[in-house]
Design an enzyme around this catalytic site. Sequence first.
Site, PDB file in Angstrom:
ATOM      1  N   HIS A  13       5.934   4.787 -15.387  1.00  0.00           N
ATOM      2  CA  HIS A  13       4.359   5.379 -16.095  1.00  0.00           C
ATOM      3  C   HIS A  13       4.902   7.026 -15.665  1.00  0.00           C
ATOM      4  CE1 HIS A  13       1.828   1.995 -15.969  1.00  0.00           C
ATOM      5  NE2 HIS A  13       2.603   2.475 -14.680  1.00  0.00           N
ATOM      6  N   LYS A  14       5.541   7.497 -15.062  1.00  0.00           N
ATOM      7  CA  LYS A  14       6.333   8.761 -13.919  1.00  0.00           C
ATOM      8  C   LYS A  14       6.975   8.605 -15.254  1.00  0.00           C
ATOM      9  CE  LYS A  14       6.226  10.094  -9.571  1.00  0.00           C
ATOM     10  NZ  LYS A  14       7.092  10.039  -8.698  1.00  0.00           N
ATOM     11  N   GLU A  42      14.820   5.960   0.158  1.00  0.00           N
ATOM     12  CA  GLU A  42      13.885   5.877   2.396  1.00  0.00           C
ATOM     13  C   GLU A  42      12.866   7.972   1.504  1.00  0.00           C
ATOM     14  OE1 GLU A  42      13.037   5.745   6.438  1.00  0.00           O
ATOM     15  OE2 GLU A  42      14.703   5.647   5.381  1.00  0.00           O
ATOM     16  N   ASP A  71       8.768  14.029  -6.798  1.00  0.00           N
ATOM     17  CA  ASP A  71       7.762  13.641  -5.989  1.00  0.00           C
ATOM     18  C   ASP A  71       6.693  14.078  -6.099  1.00  0.00           C
ATOM     19  OD1 ASP A  71       7.905  11.718  -4.015  1.00  0.00           O
ATOM     20  OD2 ASP A  71       6.702  13.375  -2.801  1.00  0.00           O
ATOM     21  N   GLY A 153      -2.166   5.377 -11.573  1.00  0.00           N
ATOM     22  CA  GLY A 153      -2.797   5.801 -10.087  1.00  0.00           C
ATOM     23  C   GLY A 153      -4.132   5.984 -10.194  1.00  0.00           C
ATOM     24  N   ASP A 155      -5.836   8.580 -11.390  1.00  0.00           N
ATOM     25  CA  ASP A 155      -5.792   9.082 -12.850  1.00  0.00           C
ATOM     26  C   ASP A 155      -7.567   8.209 -13.522  1.00  0.00           C
ATOM     27  OD1 ASP A 155      -3.776  11.021 -13.349  1.00  0.00           O
ATOM     28  OD2 ASP A 155      -2.841   9.271 -15.045  1.00  0.00           O
ATOM     29  N   LYS A 175      -3.554  15.043 -20.816  1.00  0.00           N
ATOM     30  CA  LYS A 175      -2.755  15.024 -19.508  1.00  0.00           C
ATOM     31  C   LYS A 175      -1.418  15.451 -19.340  1.00  0.00           C
ATOM     32  CE  LYS A 175      -1.310  13.030 -15.711  1.00  0.00           C
ATOM     33  NZ  LYS A 175      -0.854  11.267 -14.955  1.00  0.00           N
ATOM     34  N   HIS A 180       0.031  18.428 -13.418  1.00  0.00           N
ATOM     35  CA  HIS A 180       0.638  18.901 -12.279  1.00  0.00           C
ATOM     36  C   HIS A 180       2.763  18.469 -12.719  1.00  0.00           C
ATOM     37  CE1 HIS A 180      -0.533  15.167 -11.852  1.00  0.00           C
ATOM     38  NE2 HIS A 180       0.431  14.542 -10.903  1.00  0.00           N
TER      39      HIS A 180
HETATM   40  P1  ITT Z   1       9.203   7.030  -7.507  1.00  0.00           P
HETATM   41  O1  ITT Z   1       9.407   7.114  -5.980  1.00  0.00           O
HETATM   42  O2  ITT Z   1      10.498   5.852  -7.414  1.00  0.00           O
HETATM   43  O3  ITT Z   1       9.584   8.297  -8.424  1.00  0.00           O
HETATM   44  P2  ITT Z   1       6.201   6.449  -6.967  1.00  0.00           P
HETATM   45  O4  ITT Z   1       5.084   5.885  -7.543  1.00  0.00           O
HETATM   46  O5  ITT Z   1       6.606   5.642  -4.900  1.00  0.00           O
HETATM   47  O6  ITT Z   1       7.834   6.748  -7.451  1.00  0.00           O
HETATM   48  P3  ITT Z   1       6.410   9.090  -5.220  1.00  0.00           P
HETATM   49  O7  ITT Z   1       6.732   8.540  -4.321  1.00  0.00           O
HETATM   50  O8  ITT Z   1       6.139  10.759  -5.554  1.00  0.00           O
HETATM   51  O9  ITT Z   1       6.619   8.176  -6.533  1.00  0.00           O
HETATM   52  O10 ITT Z   1       4.682   8.735  -5.042  1.00  0.00           O
HETATM   53  C1  ITT Z   1       3.132   9.387  -6.062  1.00  0.00           C
HETATM   54  C2  ITT Z   1       2.562   8.635  -5.924  1.00  0.00           C
HETATM   55  O11 ITT Z   1       1.094   9.545  -6.091  1.00  0.00           O
HETATM   56  C3  ITT Z   1       1.838   8.160  -6.729  1.00  0.00           C
HETATM   57  O12 ITT Z   1       2.043   6.474  -7.251  1.00  0.00           O
HETATM   58  C4  ITT Z   1       0.186   7.871  -8.003  1.00  0.00           C
HETATM   59  O13 ITT Z   1      -0.032   6.490  -6.429  1.00  0.00           O
HETATM   60  C5  ITT Z   1      -0.161   8.886  -7.163  1.00  0.00           C
HETATM   61  N1  ITT Z   1      -0.002  10.320  -9.044  1.00  0.00           N
HETATM   62  C6  ITT Z   1       1.673  11.142  -8.585  1.00  0.00           C
HETATM   63  N2  ITT Z   1       1.013  11.700  -9.756  1.00  0.00           N
HETATM   64  C7  ITT Z   1      -0.528  11.317 -10.379  1.00  0.00           C
HETATM   65  C8  ITT Z   1      -0.762  11.126 -11.231  1.00  0.00           C
HETATM   66  O14 ITT Z   1       0.404  11.636 -13.106  1.00  0.00           O
HETATM   67  N3  ITT Z   1      -1.396  10.202 -12.247  1.00  0.00           N
HETATM   68  C9  ITT Z   1      -2.275   9.368 -11.233  1.00  0.00           C
HETATM   69  N4  ITT Z   1      -1.156   9.428  -9.944  1.00  0.00           N
HETATM   70  C10 ITT Z   1      -0.793  10.163  -9.683  1.00  0.00           C
END
Ligand code: ITT
Length: 201
Positions: A13-14, A42, A71, A153, A155, A175, A180
Amino acid sequence: MKQRLIVATNNRHKAEEIKEMMMDLDFEVLSLADIGIDVDVEENGTTYAENALIKAMALRDLTDGWILADDSGLEIDALNRQPGIYSARYLGEDTPYMIKNSMILDKLMEAEDRSARFVCSIALVFEDGSYWITVNKCEGSISESIAGINGFGYDPIFIPEGYSQTFGVLPSEIKNKISHRAKALQAVVQYCKLLAEESYV
Ligand code: ITT
Protein backbone atom coordinates in the site's frame (compact mmCIF):
# COMPACT_ATOMS: atom_id res chain seq x y z
CA MET A 1 17.83 9.37 -18.37
CA LYS A 2 15.51 9.08 -15.42
CA GLN A 3 17.08 8.60 -11.95
CA ARG A 4 16.37 5.06 -10.66
CA LEU A 5 14.69 5.21 -7.24
CA ILE A 6 14.04 2.06 -5.23
CA VAL A 7 11.22 2.22 -2.69
CA ALA A 8 12.42 -0.01 0.15
CA THR A 9 9.16 -1.23 1.65
CA ASN A 10 7.39 -4.57 1.95
CA ASN A 11 4.10 -2.75 2.45
CA ARG A 12 2.46 -2.74 -1.00
CA HIS A 13 0.00 0.00 0.00
CA LYS A 14 2.86 2.34 0.89
CA ALA A 15 4.66 1.47 -2.35
CA GLU A 16 1.50 2.18 -4.38
CA GLU A 17 0.93 5.54 -2.65
CA ILE A 18 4.54 6.59 -3.20
CA LYS A 19 4.46 5.53 -6.87
CA GLU A 20 1.19 7.39 -7.42
CA MET A 21 2.52 10.56 -5.81
CA MET A 22 5.80 10.44 -7.79
CA MET A 23 4.15 9.57 -11.10
CA ASP A 24 4.81 12.89 -12.85
CA LEU A 25 8.38 13.27 -11.64
CA ASP A 26 11.67 12.51 -13.33
CA PHE A 27 12.28 9.22 -11.52
CA GLU A 28 12.05 5.58 -12.48
CA VAL A 29 10.29 4.47 -9.28
CA LEU A 30 10.59 0.74 -8.56
CA SER A 31 9.33 -1.24 -5.59
CA LEU A 32 11.17 -4.19 -4.02
CA ALA A 33 8.66 -6.49 -5.73
CA ASP A 34 9.50 -4.86 -9.10
CA ILE A 35 13.20 -5.72 -8.71
CA GLY A 36 12.57 -9.15 -7.15
CA ILE A 37 14.05 -8.43 -3.73
CA ASP A 38 12.46 -9.85 -0.59
CA VAL A 39 14.19 -8.79 2.64
CA ASP A 40 12.90 -8.40 6.13
CA VAL A 41 14.93 -5.73 7.90
CA GLU A 42 14.93 -5.61 11.70
CA GLU A 43 13.59 -2.20 12.71
CA ASN A 44 15.47 -1.70 15.97
CA GLY A 45 15.67 2.09 15.95
CA THR A 46 14.04 4.25 18.60
CA THR A 47 12.67 6.91 16.26
CA TYR A 48 10.89 7.00 12.90
CA ALA A 49 13.97 8.63 11.34
CA GLU A 50 16.34 5.95 12.65
CA ASN A 51 14.11 3.17 11.37
CA ALA A 52 13.68 4.80 7.96
CA LEU A 53 17.46 5.07 7.63
CA ILE A 54 18.00 1.46 8.82
CA LYS A 55 15.57 0.21 6.13
CA ALA A 56 17.11 2.32 3.35
CA MET A 57 20.74 1.45 4.26
CA ALA A 58 19.91 -2.29 4.37
CA LEU A 59 19.16 -2.17 0.65
CA ARG A 60 22.37 -0.41 -0.40
CA ASP A 61 24.42 -3.51 -1.12
CA LEU A 62 21.53 -5.26 -2.84
CA THR A 63 20.69 -2.86 -5.64
CA ASP A 64 21.76 0.20 -7.64
CA GLY A 65 20.12 3.59 -7.61
CA TRP A 66 18.86 5.91 -4.92
CA ILE A 67 16.93 4.21 -2.12
CA LEU A 68 13.90 5.66 -0.39
CA ALA A 69 12.48 4.15 2.80
CA ASP A 70 9.46 5.20 4.86
CA ASP A 71 8.88 4.60 8.54
CA SER A 72 5.51 5.74 9.75
CA GLY A 73 2.95 5.34 12.48
CA LEU A 74 -0.12 6.57 14.27
CA GLU A 75 0.11 8.44 17.58
CA ILE A 76 -3.02 8.59 19.76
CA ASP A 77 -2.76 11.14 22.57
CA ALA A 78 -5.20 9.35 24.91
CA LEU A 79 -2.98 6.23 24.63
CA ASN A 80 0.22 8.10 25.51
CA ARG A 81 1.02 8.45 21.82
CA GLN A 82 0.86 4.72 21.20
CA PRO A 83 1.21 2.81 18.91
CA GLY A 84 3.81 5.21 17.40
CA ILE A 85 6.86 3.50 15.94
CA TYR A 86 5.30 0.15 16.86
CA SER A 87 2.22 0.74 14.69
CA ALA A 88 2.75 -2.28 12.43
CA ARG A 89 3.28 -4.64 15.39
CA TYR A 90 0.67 -3.12 17.75
CA LEU A 91 -1.97 -5.63 18.94
CA GLY A 92 -0.22 -8.34 16.91
CA GLU A 93 1.52 -8.06 13.53
CA ASP A 94 -0.90 -10.57 11.95
CA THR A 95 -4.08 -9.26 13.57
CA PRO A 96 -6.42 -7.96 10.82
CA TYR A 97 -6.80 -4.16 10.88
CA MET A 98 -10.59 -4.50 11.19
CA ILE A 99 -9.95 -6.06 14.63
CA LYS A 100 -7.07 -3.74 15.60
CA ASN A 101 -9.16 -0.69 14.70
CA SER A 102 -12.15 -1.93 16.64
CA MET A 103 -9.90 -2.65 19.69
CA ILE A 104 -8.58 0.92 19.51
CA LEU A 105 -12.12 2.32 19.42
CA ASP A 106 -12.94 0.23 22.52
CA LYS A 107 -9.89 1.64 24.32
CA LEU A 108 -11.08 5.16 23.50
CA MET A 109 -14.68 4.58 24.59
CA GLU A 110 -14.33 6.86 27.64
CA ALA A 111 -11.74 9.22 26.13
CA GLU A 112 -12.58 12.92 25.93
CA ASP A 113 -9.49 13.68 23.88
CA ARG A 114 -9.49 11.80 20.56
CA SER A 115 -6.63 13.77 19.02
CA ALA A 116 -4.08 11.80 17.00
CA ARG A 117 -1.58 12.20 14.22
CA PHE A 118 0.09 10.15 11.54
CA VAL A 119 3.86 10.61 11.36
CA CYS A 120 6.10 9.68 8.43
CA SER A 121 9.84 9.80 8.12
CA ILE A 122 11.42 9.28 4.72
CA ALA A 123 15.12 8.53 4.33
CA LEU A 124 16.78 8.96 0.97
CA VAL A 125 20.12 7.20 0.55
CA PHE A 126 22.39 8.04 -2.36
CA GLU A 127 24.83 5.74 -4.15
CA ASP A 128 27.86 7.15 -2.27
CA GLY A 129 26.21 6.32 1.08
CA SER A 130 25.27 9.87 1.97
CA TYR A 131 21.69 10.37 3.05
CA TRP A 132 18.93 12.86 3.80
CA ILE A 133 15.97 12.44 6.13
CA THR A 134 12.67 14.24 6.69
CA VAL A 135 9.92 13.79 9.31
CA ASN A 136 6.40 15.06 8.70
CA LYS A 137 2.99 14.69 10.31
CA CYS A 138 -0.70 14.91 9.61
CA GLU A 139 -2.82 16.00 12.60
CA GLY A 140 -6.33 14.69 13.12
CA SER A 141 -8.54 12.65 15.42
CA ILE A 142 -9.83 9.12 15.94
CA SER A 143 -13.37 8.58 14.64
CA GLU A 144 -16.24 7.18 16.74
CA SER A 145 -16.67 4.25 14.35
CA ILE A 146 -14.80 2.42 11.60
CA ALA A 147 -15.56 3.97 8.21
CA GLY A 148 -14.46 3.32 4.64
CA ILE A 149 -12.34 0.89 2.68
CA ASN A 150 -9.85 3.24 1.01
CA GLY A 151 -6.20 3.32 1.99
CA PHE A 152 -4.89 0.77 4.48
CA GLY A 153 -4.02 0.15 8.13
CA TYR A 154 -5.53 2.70 10.50
CA ASP A 155 -7.07 4.83 7.71
CA PRO A 156 -10.69 3.80 8.53
CA ILE A 157 -10.43 5.35 12.03
CA PHE A 158 -8.39 8.49 11.27
CA ILE A 159 -10.07 11.80 10.41
CA PRO A 160 -7.54 14.38 9.18
CA GLU A 161 -7.86 17.92 10.53
CA GLY A 162 -10.21 20.07 8.42
CA TYR A 163 -12.28 17.09 7.21
CA SER A 164 -15.23 15.20 8.69
CA GLN A 165 -14.54 11.80 7.13
CA THR A 166 -11.82 9.20 7.67
CA PHE A 167 -8.98 8.49 5.23
CA GLY A 168 -10.89 5.27 4.64
CA VAL A 169 -13.73 7.28 3.10
CA LEU A 170 -11.85 10.22 1.55
CA PRO A 171 -10.58 9.59 -2.00
CA SER A 172 -6.88 8.79 -2.49
CA GLU A 173 -6.46 12.12 -4.34
CA ILE A 174 -7.11 13.93 -1.03
CA LYS A 175 -5.00 11.60 1.14
CA ASN A 176 -2.14 11.90 -1.34
CA LYS A 177 -2.19 15.70 -0.98
CA ILE A 178 -2.46 16.10 2.79
CA SER A 179 -1.15 12.96 4.47
CA HIS A 180 2.04 12.55 6.52
CA ARG A 181 3.52 10.59 3.58
CA ALA A 182 2.43 13.22 1.03
CA LYS A 183 4.12 15.97 3.05
CA ALA A 184 7.29 13.91 3.44
CA LEU A 185 7.36 13.24 -0.31
CA GLN A 186 6.80 16.93 -1.06
CA ALA A 187 9.92 17.60 1.05
CA VAL A 188 11.81 14.89 -0.89
CA VAL A 189 10.85 16.48 -4.19
CA GLN A 190 11.84 19.94 -3.01
CA TYR A 191 15.22 18.59 -1.89
CA CYS A 192 15.75 16.80 -5.20
CA LYS A 193 15.03 20.04 -7.06
CA LEU A 194 17.67 21.80 -4.94
CA LEU A 195 20.08 18.95 -5.67
CA ALA A 196 19.53 19.50 -9.37
CA GLU A 197 20.54 23.13 -8.84
CA GLU A 198 23.78 21.92 -7.16
CA SER A 199 24.85 25.24 -5.70
CA TYR A 200 22.23 25.00 -2.92
CA VAL A 201 23.30 21.71 -1.31
P1 ITT B 1 7.85 -1.47 5.76
O1 ITT B 1 8.57 -1.40 7.09
O2 ITT B 1 8.29 -2.63 4.93
O3 ITT B 1 7.91 -0.19 5.01
P2 ITT B 1 5.50 -1.59 7.45
O4 ITT B 1 4.04 -1.65 7.16
O5 ITT B 1 6.05 -2.55 8.47
O6 ITT B 1 6.29 -1.74 6.06
P3 ITT B 1 6.20 0.58 9.24
O7 ITT B 1 7.13 -0.24 10.05
O8 ITT B 1 6.62 1.97 8.87
O9 ITT B 1 5.87 -0.12 7.85
O10 ITT B 1 4.80 0.61 9.98
C1 ITT B 1 3.87 1.54 9.59
C2 ITT B 1 2.51 1.14 10.12
O11 ITT B 1 1.83 2.35 10.51
C3 ITT B 1 1.67 0.52 9.01
O12 ITT B 1 1.83 -0.87 8.97
C4 ITT B 1 0.28 0.97 9.42
O13 ITT B 1 -0.21 0.18 10.46
C5 ITT B 1 0.52 2.36 10.01
N1 ITT B 1 0.43 3.40 8.96
C6 ITT B 1 1.46 4.14 8.46
N2 ITT B 1 1.03 4.96 7.49
C7 ITT B 1 -0.29 4.75 7.38
C8 ITT B 1 -1.28 5.27 6.54
O14 ITT B 1 -0.99 6.15 5.60
N3 ITT B 1 -2.53 4.82 6.70
C9 ITT B 1 -2.83 3.91 7.62
N4 ITT B 1 -1.96 3.33 8.45
C10 ITT B 1 -0.68 3.74 8.33
